[in-house]
Structures are given as structure tokens and as C-alpha cells.
Design a protein around this motif. Structure first.
Motif, PDB file in Angstrom:
ATOM      1  N   MET A 160       4.944   7.444 -17.927  1.00 36.93           N
ATOM      2  CA  MET A 160       3.557   7.140 -17.548  1.00 36.93           C
ATOM      3  C   MET A 160       3.183   5.678 -17.776  1.00 36.93           C
ATOM      4  O   MET A 160       2.561   5.054 -16.913  1.00 36.93           O
ATOM      5  N   ILE A 165       2.313   9.240 -10.787  1.00 36.99           N
ATOM      6  CA  ILE A 165       1.296   9.456 -11.828  1.00 36.99           C
ATOM      7  C   ILE A 165       0.692  10.859 -11.690  1.00 36.99           C
ATOM      8  O   ILE A 165       0.481  11.556 -12.679  1.00 36.99           O
ATOM      9  N   ALA A 166       0.455  11.288 -10.436  1.00 36.55           N
ATOM     10  CA  ALA A 166      -0.118  12.626 -10.226  1.00 36.55           C
ATOM     11  C   ALA A 166       0.850  13.711 -10.670  1.00 36.55           C
ATOM     12  O   ALA A 166       0.443  14.785 -11.099  1.00 36.55           O
ATOM     13  N   ASN A 167       2.158  13.428 -10.569  1.00 35.51           N
ATOM     14  CA  ASN A 167       3.166  14.428 -10.920  1.00 35.51           C
ATOM     15  C   ASN A 167       3.757  14.195 -12.306  1.00 35.51           C
ATOM     16  O   ASN A 167       4.859  14.643 -12.594  1.00 35.51           O
ATOM     17  N   ILE A 176      -3.774  11.567  -3.039  1.00 36.87           N
ATOM     18  CA  ILE A 176      -2.792  11.941  -4.066  1.00 36.87           C
ATOM     19  C   ILE A 176      -3.452  12.001  -5.434  1.00 36.87           C
ATOM     20  O   ILE A 176      -3.279  12.975  -6.184  1.00 36.87           O
ATOM     21  N   GLY A 228       2.030   1.708  -3.473  1.00 41.77           N
ATOM     22  CA  GLY A 228       0.927   2.272  -4.240  1.00 41.77           C
ATOM     23  C   GLY A 228       0.882   3.786  -4.111  1.00 41.77           C
ATOM     24  O   GLY A 228       0.673   4.504  -5.083  1.00 41.77           O
ATOM     25  N   GLU A 229       1.140   4.269  -2.885  1.00 42.95           N
ATOM     26  CA  GLU A 229       1.192   5.716  -2.658  1.00 42.95           C
ATOM     27  C   GLU A 229       2.275   6.372  -3.507  1.00 42.95           C
ATOM     28  O   GLU A 229       2.037   7.391  -4.152  1.00 42.95           O
ATOM     29  N   VAL A 230       3.467   5.755  -3.468  1.00 44.80           N
ATOM     30  CA  VAL A 230       4.600   6.334  -4.206  1.00 44.80           C
ATOM     31  C   VAL A 230       4.296   6.369  -5.704  1.00 44.80           C
ATOM     32  O   VAL A 230       4.534   7.381  -6.382  1.00 44.80           O
ATOM     33  N   SER A 248       0.837  -1.200   0.000  1.00 44.25           N
ATOM     34  CA  SER A 248       0.000   0.000   0.000  1.00 44.25           C
ATOM     35  C   SER A 248       0.869   1.246   0.000  1.00 44.25           C
ATOM     36  O   SER A 248       0.526   2.257  -0.611  1.00 44.25           O
ATOM     37  N   TYR A 249       2.036   1.173   0.659  1.00 46.93           N
ATOM     38  CA  TYR A 249       2.935   2.327   0.616  1.00 46.93           C
ATOM     39  C   TYR A 249       3.487   2.519  -0.789  1.00 46.93           C
ATOM     40  O   TYR A 249       3.582   3.647  -1.282  1.00 46.93           O
ATOM     41  N   LYS A 264       2.037   3.191 -14.773  1.00 48.32           N
ATOM     42  CA  LYS A 264       0.700   2.598 -14.739  1.00 48.32           C
ATOM     43  C   LYS A 264       0.793   1.081 -14.628  1.00 48.32           C
ATOM     44  O   LYS A 264       0.036   0.450 -13.871  1.00 48.32           O
ATOM     45  N   PHE A 277       1.866   0.217 -11.167  1.00 53.89           N
ATOM     46  CA  PHE A 277       0.765   0.447 -10.209  1.00 53.89           C
ATOM     47  C   PHE A 277      -0.235  -0.705 -10.261  1.00 53.89           C
ATOM     48  O   PHE A 277      -0.669  -1.204  -9.210  1.00 53.89           O
ATOM     49  N   ASN A 314      -5.428   9.592 -13.318  1.00 48.98           N
ATOM     50  CA  ASN A 314      -5.627   9.760 -11.879  1.00 48.98           C
ATOM     51  C   ASN A 314      -6.928   9.109 -11.418  1.00 48.98           C
ATOM     52  O   ASN A 314      -6.996   8.562 -10.318  1.00 48.98           O
ATOM     53  N   ARG A 328       9.896   8.354  -8.327  1.00 48.24           N
ATOM     54  CA  ARG A 328      10.468   7.659  -7.185  1.00 48.24           C
ATOM     55  C   ARG A 328       9.852   6.277  -7.038  1.00 48.24           C
ATOM     56  O   ARG A 328       8.809   5.974  -7.597  1.00 48.24           O
ATOM     57  N   ALA A 383       1.311   6.282  -7.147  1.00 44.06           N
ATOM     58  CA  ALA A 383       0.220   7.233  -7.397  1.00 44.06           C
ATOM     59  C   ALA A 383       0.774   8.649  -7.446  1.00 44.06           C
ATOM     60  O   ALA A 383       0.335   9.474  -8.256  1.00 44.06           O
ATOM     61  N   ASN A 384       1.761   8.919  -6.590  1.00 41.23           N
ATOM     62  CA  ASN A 384       2.385  10.243  -6.584  1.00 41.23           C
ATOM     63  C   ASN A 384       3.123  10.501  -7.896  1.00 41.23           C
ATOM     64  O   ASN A 384       3.075  11.605  -8.429  1.00 41.23           O
ATOM     65  N   ILE A 419      -3.431   7.274  -1.043  1.00 46.11           N
ATOM     66  CA  ILE A 419      -3.429   7.115  -2.507  1.00 46.11           C
ATOM     67  C   ILE A 419      -4.586   7.917  -3.094  1.00 46.11           C
ATOM     68  O   ILE A 419      -4.438   8.625  -4.088  1.00 46.11           O
TER      69      ILE A 419
END
Lengths: 134, 138
Positions: free
Chosen positions: A99, A33-35, B9, A26-28, A23-24, A103, A106, B119, A44, A30-31, B6
Motif C-alpha cells: 500500500m 489500491i482498491a484491491n 475504480i 493512474g487507473e492501474v 492517466s492509464y 500510494k 500514485f 480510496n 500490476r 488505483a486498481n 480511476i
């Protein structure tokens, strides 16, 4: 839970930590993809395997019932484990997010998380049937 | 909670991309705006993204999403056109046209909407992960 009965952490084995790390990660991702369009942003990631191995060895040397060991693997510590991805096609604005790869990673990561959840669910079902004595 | 983070974000990414879509819509709508003064004419606007370094919801994780740092106005000089019959023309008969590059804006719009979709996908996947966690043991 000291001595008598079973240690739930042992029952769940590596899957609880794996799910936490997944899950962590996934956060990285997702970050990233958002950036994807942030100038100068560097993609990262974490080294999942080595972190899981570290969590595993930490757990084996653990005093039963000492939950401080588990607390250490919280995300506050994980932020130090963030690495930078080697760019495959750096863009002109200094952004290194690929990207398609992010993806794919992810999705793979989410799938692996579901695997951990399936294993955990199976363990819980096992314990429940033992408790009920069915 | 990592899984909630998530969603935060992905939400920050969606809001940043929707600001970008808004500026694009504004630019396209004003592509034909004219003025009798080159300083008063509409200037194309573009958002500048920056990675969030710290946020309250995700303390200590090192990953916090994205935000719109500022919206800059394009510095491309406005084109002038000789239209003496236009009521807005200046004393020499010139009007100034907004410096919007329509081709660029259309490309930007497609890129922004693709990023937005990415997203959304991330958020959907995170939601599925959360649901499977909630269903543990059932």
C-alpha cells in the motif's frame, strides 16, 4: 491540416501521449489500491518509459494527418502492456499490493500528469497569443 | 476516459470497504447475542473480495476495480455457557453465544476504514487531475 498550417500533434509534442499514459497508469495504480485486501490479487503496473518511447517512435514515422496511429495507443492496446509487480512482502493470502509504495507511486504519477498539463497549457497559451496576434 | 475510470475504480473500492464496515458493525452489535440452539445463534459475517475482471464502464483496459464476491459466515463453533436461569437456555441449562471475536473485529474495522480513506484519497487526486485537464487553455 495537410501541408499548410501547423500540425497540432506536433505542437503538443510528447506531452499529449505522456498525459494519456499517465492517466492509464493512474487507473492501474488505483486498481491496486482498491484491491489492497483482495485475496490472491497480484499488483500490476506498466513500464511507462518504454511505452512512451514506443509512442514517440510510432509518431515520428507517422504520415501527417493519419490519425489511425494515435488511435492505436488507446487503452485497449495498453491492456496488453500490463506487467506484474515483483512482491517485496507477499502476504499469506497471496496478495502482493504494498500500500505505501502504491500510494507513493500514485501521487508521483498524478504530479507528473500535472506537469504534462502545465506544459500543454503553456503550448495552448502560445498558440492563442499567435492567433490573436497580440 | 481513463480519469473517469480511476474514479469508478476508487468508488468500487469504497463500496467494498463499506460492506466490510457494515459486516463489522453487525458483528460487533451482535457480539453478545445468545440463543438456546447452537445452529440458530448469530454467526460472525465476513466479506470476501475479488478483483473485477470485466465491467461495462472500462472495457478493454484490463483494470476494473474490486467487488464483494460473497459474505461468508464464520465456522468457529459457538461457545456454550451454563445459565439455567436464562429463559433462552436449552433443556440442560446452556445458552450459546455468537462466535464473534471482538478483538479481531476491531482490528478489521480499523483496517477497513484506512482502506476506505485510501480510496477517497485516490478519488480526490483523480478529481484534481480531471479539473486541471478541464482548465487546459484557460
Amino acid at each position: 491540416m495537410m501541408g499548410t498550417g501547423m500540425n497540432l500533434d506536433k505542437v503538443f509534442g510528447i506531452h499529449a501521449q505522456a498525459a494519456q499514459l499517465r492517466s492509464y497508469r493512474g487507473e492501474v495504480l488505483a486498481n491496486n489500491i482498491a484491491n489492497a485486501e483482495t485475496p490472491g490479487y497480484k499488483a500490476r503496473d506498466i513500464d511507462f518509459n518504454s511505452l512512451l518511447k514506443a509512442a514517440e517512435t510510432k509518431n515520428h514515422g507517422q504520415v501527417p494527418g493519419n490519425s489511425a496511429h494515435i488511435k492505436q495507443s488507446s487503452s485497449e492496446k495498453l491492456a496488453n502492456e500490463l506487467l506484474y509487480r515483483v512482491p517485496s512482502q507477499p502476504s499469506l493470502d497471496g496478495n502482493t499490493v504494498d500500500m505505501d509504495m502504491e500510494k507513493a507511486e500514485f501521487s508521483k504519477n498524478a504530479m507528473a500528469y500535472q506537469v504534462s498539463m502545465t506544459f500543454l497549457g503553456g503550448k495552448i497559451k502560445g498558440i492563442m497569443s499567435a492567433i490573436r496576434g497580440e | 476516459m481513463s480519469l473517469n475510470n480511476i474514479i469508478n475504480i476508487a468508488g468500487s473500492g469504497m463500496s467494498a470497504q463499506s460492506v466490510r464496515l457494515n459486516t463489522t458493525a453487525s458483528n460487533i452489535a451482535n457480539a453478545e447475542s445468545i440463543s438456546g440452539n447452537k445452529d440458530d445463534v448469530y454467526k460472525a459475517k465476513h466479506p470476501v473480495f475479488t478483483a473485477l475482471l470485466e465491467s461495462a464502464s472500462s472495457a478493454g483496459t484490463g483494470v476494473h476495480g474490486v467487488k464483494v464476491d460473497q459474505i461468508i459466515e464464520s465456522s468457529v463453533p459457538a461457545q456454550k455457557r451454563y445459565e439455567p436461569s436464562n429463559p433462552l437456555s436449552d433443556k440442560d441449562g446452556y445458552v450459546y453465544i455468537a462466535n464473534v471475536n471482538l478483538v479481531e473485529e476491531m482490528a478489521d474495522m480499523i483496517a477497513a476504514s484506512r482502506s476506505y480513506q485510501n480510496n477517497v484519497e485516490v478519488m480526490n487526486t483523480a478529481k484534481q487531475m480531471l479539473m486541471s485537464t478541464l482548465k487546459l487553455g484557460q
